[in-house]
Design a protein around this motif. Structure first.
Motif, short mmCIF file in Angstrom:
data_model
loop_
_atom_site.label_atom_id
_atom_site.label_comp_id
_atom_site.label_asym_id
_atom_site.label_seq_id
_atom_site.Cartn_x
_atom_site.Cartn_y
_atom_site.Cartn_z
N TRP A 9 42.38 40.45 67.28
CA TRP A 9 42.50 40.90 65.89
C TRP A 9 43.56 40.10 65.14
O TRP A 9 43.39 39.75 63.98
CB TRP A 9 42.84 42.40 65.92
N ILE A 19 33.55 33.56 64.85
CA ILE A 19 34.25 32.44 65.49
C ILE A 19 33.52 31.89 66.70
O ILE A 19 33.81 30.78 67.16
CB ILE A 19 35.69 32.86 65.87
N GLY A 59 36.25 36.38 62.21
CA GLY A 59 36.10 37.52 63.10
C GLY A 59 35.55 37.08 64.44
O GLY A 59 35.19 35.92 64.66
N GLN A 60 35.42 38.08 65.37
CA GLN A 60 34.97 37.74 66.72
C GLN A 60 33.55 37.15 66.71
O GLN A 60 33.25 36.22 67.46
CB GLN A 60 35.03 38.98 67.62
N ASN A 102 38.29 35.74 70.04
CA ASN A 102 39.65 35.84 69.50
C ASN A 102 40.00 37.30 69.31
O ASN A 102 39.13 38.18 69.24
CB ASN A 102 39.79 35.06 68.19
N GLU A 108 42.17 36.88 64.20
CA GLU A 108 41.18 37.07 63.11
C GLU A 108 41.88 37.16 61.77
O GLU A 108 41.45 36.55 60.77
CB GLU A 108 40.38 38.34 63.38
#
Length: 756
Positions: free
Chosen positions: A72, A85, A81-82, A70, A75
């Motif tokens: 920013w 997730i 957050g990356q 994903n 998020e």
């Protein structure tokens, strides 16, 4: 991507977050530089990270759809957050109550292979949010991915609100405007929408119009209308003039202003239509009026010249060009007075200031003095002319029109008419109208003595009947000329009637008149028309002795004397005329005298056999002498033609029996043989001429002459055939007995010949 570069980009792009744009844009040079510096993969990652919309990447696993990436924005919205997730299920990220809608749409997106848009709800960071979600399927190395973009509903709502306001304003304008408006699909020409003004104008309901295309209204060809729609769509042409058909069938000319319009991503043509029928009709009427005016100006024989308010030439019609020698192109815009000087006909003084006067006071002028116009070659043309002001719509004088007529021919015609009103057209002598005008003058009535001489042409009717009126007219002209010359300039010679002439001799007595008549008669003996016809005129005279004698009474005495003399001269004149005609016939045919003598011998012997009385024998001899008298009226080239006659020539030849009949009726002594002369070419079976008589209806003497004449013609040389033998002639007579000839007379004549 290096961390320093990434941090720089985040700071750089932070300023762009709240601009409302969906994607941060960079100049091409900057974008190219960053691609080179960061690498293609880093560049793509940067474009995703810098997008103002929340984006995530789903991947299909055996356990279902899970997140693998994903950006920013996503998020911030979800709290994942990356790293957090990755491999998280839809249920974990969206919440148990809401993930199923996403899962269902993800499956459909993967199966259909199409991007879909739907409204979704999720529980993010403890807050339930409603978003528009766009899913786009992606396949890479056999693995199914879906790019998920969570669209900010606030931005969408703001855009929709704004768009709705614009749409509402457009719709209000469309629905309430009095101008006719149509919304048209450009390619097919389908009518998408129409405002109330359009419904009222065309006469259709909205439902009817929506089932129609503009081609059903426009009367131009479908191909032409389609081509013009494409031009309007491309912006190459926005105004059109079309003939549109209403529901009633009436054709109206309309102005169409068409512009391309995009609604909901679809291109349309928005057309504003104005009824231009009345304007076009007025324009057509104005054009017709101008054409009619031009045609009228071009057609009239009068010259027309117009000028502007400064006196400069603005128009010449063809008659003006022809009369003046100038062409409009040569004089357009030049001063009138410099090109067309108008002068007094007799003094040759220029008539200046005519145009200026009309321009100044606005009053038309009729030029009454004798006037001439100087043409291009410097020749002076006599004219009748008038000038009139040309007024503008506001009443001001905008120019002058001059209308003129070249009166050269009319003057000549007038002189000719005046001449003919007092002169005889054939002879050129004065006529009876001149006589009346002449004696209407008091000073003429007072003249005395005054001799009146009346003359009447003898034998004119016979001449007309035999030789035709052309020869009769020639005889009259010759006599008139002789009388005119003999009378001299002091006396007035008048053609009084068809064959009558009068001489008025002011200051002359009867002795003067007698000497004049004698002189004229001597000159008349020199006239011989057509080598046959001699001139003969009977004259009578009377004298006006005092001023109290009325000319009419004196003239009547002269007429009475003329008729007395005519009676005395007529008998000898008839004999002279007959002898002249016989002499003329002898000249036309050299064998006539010998032919007549042979015929006389034959017919008298046949008359004895038939026991005819003396009266019948005398008529037969007279007929024998005069039966061909009518040939004096047949042209020599027909009488003497050696070959066969044409149909037209034969018809002329057949008229000689009728001509002979007319000659005989004019001579009382010949009345006894008029019928025999007329019918001497009739045939026993009725096929002869001129009347088609048959059998015993043909006079006996005519039948006798027909047999004898045929035999003599056959047995003697003719210009058209050589002589035949006696035996051949007898055979021919017998062959024609019962058809051409009386069969009893044929046998009597043959028997007579056998005893010679």
């Amino acid at each position: 991507m290096k961390q320093n570069d990434r941090n720089f980009l985040w700071k750089r792009m932070a300023k762009k977050k709240n601009t409302g744009s969906q994607e941060v844009t960079m100049a091409p040079k900057v974008r190219k530089a960053w691609r080179k510096r960061l690498g293609e993969a880093d560049y793509q990652e940067m474009m995703v990270e810098c997008n103002s919309e929340a984006m995530a990447l789903l991947v299909k696993t055996a356990g279902g759809w899970v997140y693998c990436y994903n950006n920013w924005e996503h998020e911030k919205m979800t709290g994942f957050g990356q790293k957090a997730i990755r491999n998280q299920s839809l249920k974990t990220v969206l919440g148990e109550a809401y993930y199923q809608v996403y899962e269902k749409n993800a499956d459909w997106c993967r199966e259909s292979g199409e991007t879909i848009l739907f409204k979704g709800t999720a529980s993010w960071n403890g807050e339930i949010r409603e978003r528009m979600c766009r899913m786009t399927p992606v396949e890479n190395d056999g693995q199914d991915f879906i790019v998920v973009t969570e669209l900010n509903t606030k931005v969408l709502k703001d855009w929709m609100t704004k768009n709705h306001l614009a749409t509402t304003r457009f719709d209000q304008m469309f629905q309430t405007h009095t101008a006719t408006m149509l919304l048209i699909e450009p390619e097919s020409g389908r009518i998408v929408d129409a405002n109330p003004a359009a419904l009222a104008f065309y006469g259709y309901s909205l439902e009817e119009l929506k089932t129609m295309t503009i081609d059903q209204i426009n009367t131009l060809s479908q191909a032409a209308v389609h081509d013009l729609r494409q031009q309007a769509l491309a912006g190459r042409q926005q105004y059109f003039l079309f003939p549109h058909r209403l529901k009633s069938g009436a054709i109206r000319m309309v102005d169409v202003h068409a512009s391309p319009l995009e609604l909901d991503g679809q291109q349309y043509l928005f057309s504003v239509i104005t009824d231009a029928t009345e304007r076009e009709q007025n324009a057509a009427a104005l054009y017709r009026e101008k054409e009619l005016h031009k045609t009228t100006m071009d057609a009239i024989h009068d010259g027309v010249i117009t000028t502007d308010a400064e006196g400069n030439i603005s128009y010449l019609n063809p008659a003006a060009e022809q009369a003046s020698g100038w062409q409009l192109a040569d004089v357009l815009g030049k001063p009138f007075d410099a090109i067309f000087p108008i002068c007094h006909e007799y003094t040759r003084e220029p008539l200046t200031g005519l145009l200026a006067q009309v321009l100044e006071d606005g009053q038309g002028q009729e030029i009454t003095v004798p006037t001439v116009l100087l043409n291009k070659e410097g020749m002076m043309i006599p004219i009748e002319t008038s000038l009139a002001p040309i007024r503008a719509q506001n009443g001001t004088i905008s120019g002058v029109v001059m209308v003129f007529r070249d009166i050269t021919l009319s003057r000549e015609k007038k002189r000719r008419i005046e001449y003919l009103s007092y002169h005889d057209a054939l002879t050129g002598l004065y006529n009876r109208r001149f006589y009346e005008q002449y004696f209407s003058q008091k000073e003429i009535k007072l003249i005395h003595p005054m001799a009146f001489v009346m003359g009447d042409v003898n034998g004119l009717k016979m001449t007309n009947d035999v030789f035709g009126h052309a020869i009769g007219d020639l005889l009259l002209e010759s006599i008139a000329k002789t009388i005119k010359v003999g009378a001299g300039s002091r006396n007035q010679v008048i053609r009084w009637g068809g064959d009558e002439f009068m001489i008025v001799m002011p200051g002359s007595d009867l002795k003067d008149a007698e000497r004049l008549v004698k002189r004229i008669k001597e000159k008349l003996t020199d006239i011989c028309i057509n080598g046959t016809i001699e001139a003969s005129v009977s004259f009578g005279m009377a004298l006006k002795k005092s001023r109290d004698d009325e000319p009419g009474a004196v003239l009547k005495k002269a007429e009475e004397m003329m008729y007395q003399i005519k009676l005395l001269e007529s008998k000898s004149m008839r004999g002279t005329t007959i002898n002249a005609l016989l002499a003329a016939l002898d000249e036309k045919r050299a064998e006539t005298k010998a032919h007549t003598m042979r015929l006389s011998d034959h017919v008298m012997k046949l008359a004895d056999l038939l026991a005819l009385n003396v009266e019948a024998k005398n008529r037969l001899i007279l007929l024998t002498m005069l039966h061909d008298i009518g040939k004096v009226g047949i042209p020599d080239h027909i009488l003497g033609k050696p070959g066969s006659l044409t149909d037209e020539e034969w018809q002329i030849m057949q008229t000689h029996s009728e001509i002979g009949y007319r000659i005989a009726t004019n001579v009382p002594e010949l009345h006894v043989v008029t019928e025999e002369i007329l019918h001497h070419h009739e045939k026993w079976d009725g096929s002869g001429y001129p009347s088609g008589l048959s059998g015993e209806k043909i006079p006996l003497n005519s039948r006798i002459l027909a047999v004898v004449d045929a035999y003599d013609v056959m047995t003697h040389d003719q210009v058209y055939q050589p002589a035949r033998s006696h035996e051949d002639a007898i055979r021919e007579l017998r062959d024609q007995a019962g058809s051409q000839f009386d069969p009893r007379l044929v046998e009597r004549f043959i028997n007579q010949l056998s005893h010679w």
